[in-house]
Write an enzyme that holds these catalytic residues in place. Structure first.
Site, PDB file in Angstrom:
ATOM      1  N   SER A   1      -4.682  -8.575   6.664  1.00  0.00           N
ATOM      2  CA  SER A   1      -3.991  -7.278   7.114  1.00  0.00           C
ATOM      3  C   SER A   1      -3.170  -7.526   8.320  1.00  0.00           C
ATOM      4  O   SER A   1      -3.916  -8.174   9.478  1.00  0.00           O
ATOM      5  CB  SER A   1      -4.636  -6.191   6.993  1.00  0.00           C
ATOM      6  OG  SER A   1      -3.871  -5.056   7.725  1.00  0.00           O
TER       7      SER A   1
ATOM      8  N   ASP B   1      -7.727   3.874  11.561  1.00  0.00           N
ATOM      9  CA  ASP B   1      -6.612   4.484  11.599  1.00  0.00           C
ATOM     10  C   ASP B   1      -6.448   6.008  10.795  1.00  0.00           C
ATOM     11  O   ASP B   1      -5.785   6.815  11.147  1.00  0.00           O
ATOM     12  CB  ASP B   1      -5.350   3.836  11.055  1.00  0.00           C
ATOM     13  CG  ASP B   1      -4.722   2.697  11.932  1.00  0.00           C
ATOM     14  OD1 ASP B   1      -5.240   2.745  13.180  1.00  0.00           O
ATOM     15  OD2 ASP B   1      -4.229   1.724  11.448  1.00  0.00           O
TER      16      ASP B   1
ATOM     17  N   ASP C   1       0.747  -1.231  -0.018  1.00  0.00           N
ATOM     18  CA  ASP C   1      -0.019  -0.059  -0.168  1.00  0.00           C
ATOM     19  C   ASP C   1       0.762   1.337   0.107  1.00  0.00           C
ATOM     20  O   ASP C   1       0.717   2.142  -0.767  1.00  0.00           O
ATOM     21  CB  ASP C   1      -1.070  -0.023   1.260  1.00  0.00           C
ATOM     22  CG  ASP C   1      -2.157  -1.214   0.924  1.00  0.00           C
ATOM     23  OD1 ASP C   1      -1.857  -1.850   0.187  1.00  0.00           O
ATOM     24  OD2 ASP C   1      -2.882  -0.923   1.930  1.00  0.00           O
TER      25      ASP C   1
ATOM     26  N   ARG D   1      -0.375   5.017  16.796  1.00  0.00           N
ATOM     27  CA  ARG D   1      -0.516   5.915  15.843  1.00  0.00           C
ATOM     28  C   ARG D   1      -0.124   7.385  16.078  1.00  0.00           C
ATOM     29  O   ARG D   1       0.236   8.103  15.264  1.00  0.00           O
ATOM     30  CB  ARG D   1      -2.158   5.873  14.983  1.00  0.00           C
ATOM     31  CG  ARG D   1      -2.779   4.412  14.743  1.00  0.00           C
ATOM     32  CD  ARG D   1      -1.301   3.855  13.873  1.00  0.00           C
ATOM     33  NE  ARG D   1      -2.034   2.506  13.187  1.00  0.00           N
ATOM     34  CZ  ARG D   1      -1.238   1.678  12.837  1.00  0.00           C
ATOM     35  NH1 ARG D   1       0.312   1.696  13.051  1.00  0.00           N
ATOM     36  NH2 ARG D   1      -1.716   0.700  12.301  1.00  0.00           N
TER      37      ARG D   1
END
Length: 410
Positions: A177, A123, A14, A94
């Site tokens: 994922s 996210d 990605d 994050r």
């Protein structure tokens, strides 16, 4: 118009496609930022790959100690668990990544930041709330909400068309994922989207299966000071090494797997499968020590605040004033949470064996059934008045129920 953008880069499919897409779409310089949160990957390869795709500059930062000390440990002081299962291992990473992106943007003179979070995930909210809190003027680029590359096959074709090398084995072939750091491994999406389906064989690669765990329990003692772990089995350790040691032990004994359905920030339910080995051990040990050292009413209030705190972390509000306010209250409660906790790890379980503290609020004299022990502090007739006072309201309720209503009152 964008002149320079700082991209949170992992080296995977990605973000590799995003790096090339940013250059092509915005005709700008792209600075790649690779954060080492303990994911255990070869970051030099990711750096070289970013340069090969066309990054103007690549920053690789070892954030493991800062992550554990300044983000995970404060969260653990709150005993934060989202919806009774998720220990927030990915969520807590994050805000740190976002904060470093903003710092780098200032250093290199970038006017934009970008991330690789998808349009249905949590996210995107976590990254962008942090960006806007730390620099409200920064431009935010969100490729997954802008481009038309909506499938994995389209991403692979884009990569092939632009000469982007994608590993043909390992993570690139997984039909789900994966996100990993010092605290946690998260598995979600694709074959795991059906809550009624068993996880396929080979999904997990961090925590050992129960059937493969040792047949004998293993004891470990954790020392805490002010609510944070400082030593394991008497050996002083940094925050990073504490996780390293406890992750190793818990992984061996199949501790820390969770399979749950949770409510995402954007209002949909999703299945999340998590492995949090060392974090599970720390949470269990901390709770045992708090039970020994914290006042009962303070502990009750803390338990009431925990779901709110966990929800704030989950929803990307780490830098929000309400989280900071709660943190101040929680940290105040931790002043005397110091001592040793011994636990046993066995077949996926963490069992508390003993706990000791110089600040213990437990008194053998007060709880002993032995005659004469603690008589000066507690007399056996004392509970009578306490019980009578607490029963007064019940007498009033009973009297009201038995008395006939006055005339004219229905």
């Amino acid at each position: 118009m964008v002149n320079k953008v700082v991209l949170a880069y992992s080296g995977g499919l990605d973000t590799s496609v995003i790096l090339a897409w940013l250059k092509e779409t915005y005709e700008c310089e792209v600075v790649a930022f690779i954060a080492d949160l303990g994911q255990g990957e070869e970051l030099d390869r990711a750096r070289d790959k970013a340069y090969a795709i066309g990054a103007a500059e690549v920053f690789v930062e070892d954030l493991r100690e800062e992550f554990a000390r300044d983000y995970v440990f404060p969260m653990l002081r709150a005993n934060a668990v989202y919806e009774d299962g998720y220990l927030l291992g990915s969520a807590i990473g994050r805000p740190l990544i976002a904060a470093k992106q903003i710092e780098i943007a200032k250093t290199v003179g970038a006017d934009a930041v970008a991330h690789g979070a998808t349009g249905k995930g949590n996210d995107q909210v976590r990254f962008e709330l942090a960006y806007q809190t730390l620099n409200p003027d920064i431009k935010i680029i969100t490729p997954w909400r802008e481009w038309d590359l909506n499938t994995r096959s389209q991403l692979l074709k884009y990569a092939a068309d632009h000469g982007i090398q994608i590993d043909s084995t390992g993570a690139a072939d997984r039909p789900y994922s994966v996100d990993q750091n010092l605290m946690n491994t998260t598995y979600e999406g694709e074959v795991l989207e059906d809550p009624g389906a068993l996880p396929p064989l080979g999904v997990f690669f961090r925590v050992r299966d129960l059937a493969e765990a040792p047949d004998e329990p293993e004891r470990v003692t954790i020392t805490f000071e002010g609510g944070d772990p400082v030593a394991v089995d008497g050996v002083p350790l940094s925050a990073t090494d504490t996780f390293g040691k406890l992750n190793e032990l818990a992984t061996k004994h199949a501790v820390g797997r969770v399979d749950m359905v949770e409510n995402r920030i954007i209002g949909i339910k999703t299945r999340g499968v998590y492995e949090t080995p060392g974090g599970t051990v720390l949470l269990t040990a901390r709770r045992a020590l708090e039970a020994l050292t914290i006042d009962g009413e303070v502990a009750l209030l803390k338990e009431e605040l925990m779901p709110r705190y966990a929800r704030l972390v989950y929803r990307g509000l780490w830098f929000a004033p309400e989280r900071e306010m709660l943190q101040a209250a929680i940290d105040h409660s931790q002043q005397n949470v110091s001592g040793d906790v011994e636990v046993a790890l066995y077949k996926g379980n963490v069992s508390v064996l003993r706990r000791t503290s110089p600040f213990s609020k437990h008194s053998r004299k007060r709880v002993s059934f032995e005659a004469g022990v603690g008589a000066a502090a507690y007399e056996r007739h004392h509970p009578e008045g306490f019980i009578r006072m607490n029963a007064l309201r019940f007498a009033s309720v009973a009297a009201a129920a038995s008395d006939p209503a006055p005339e004219g009152v229905s």
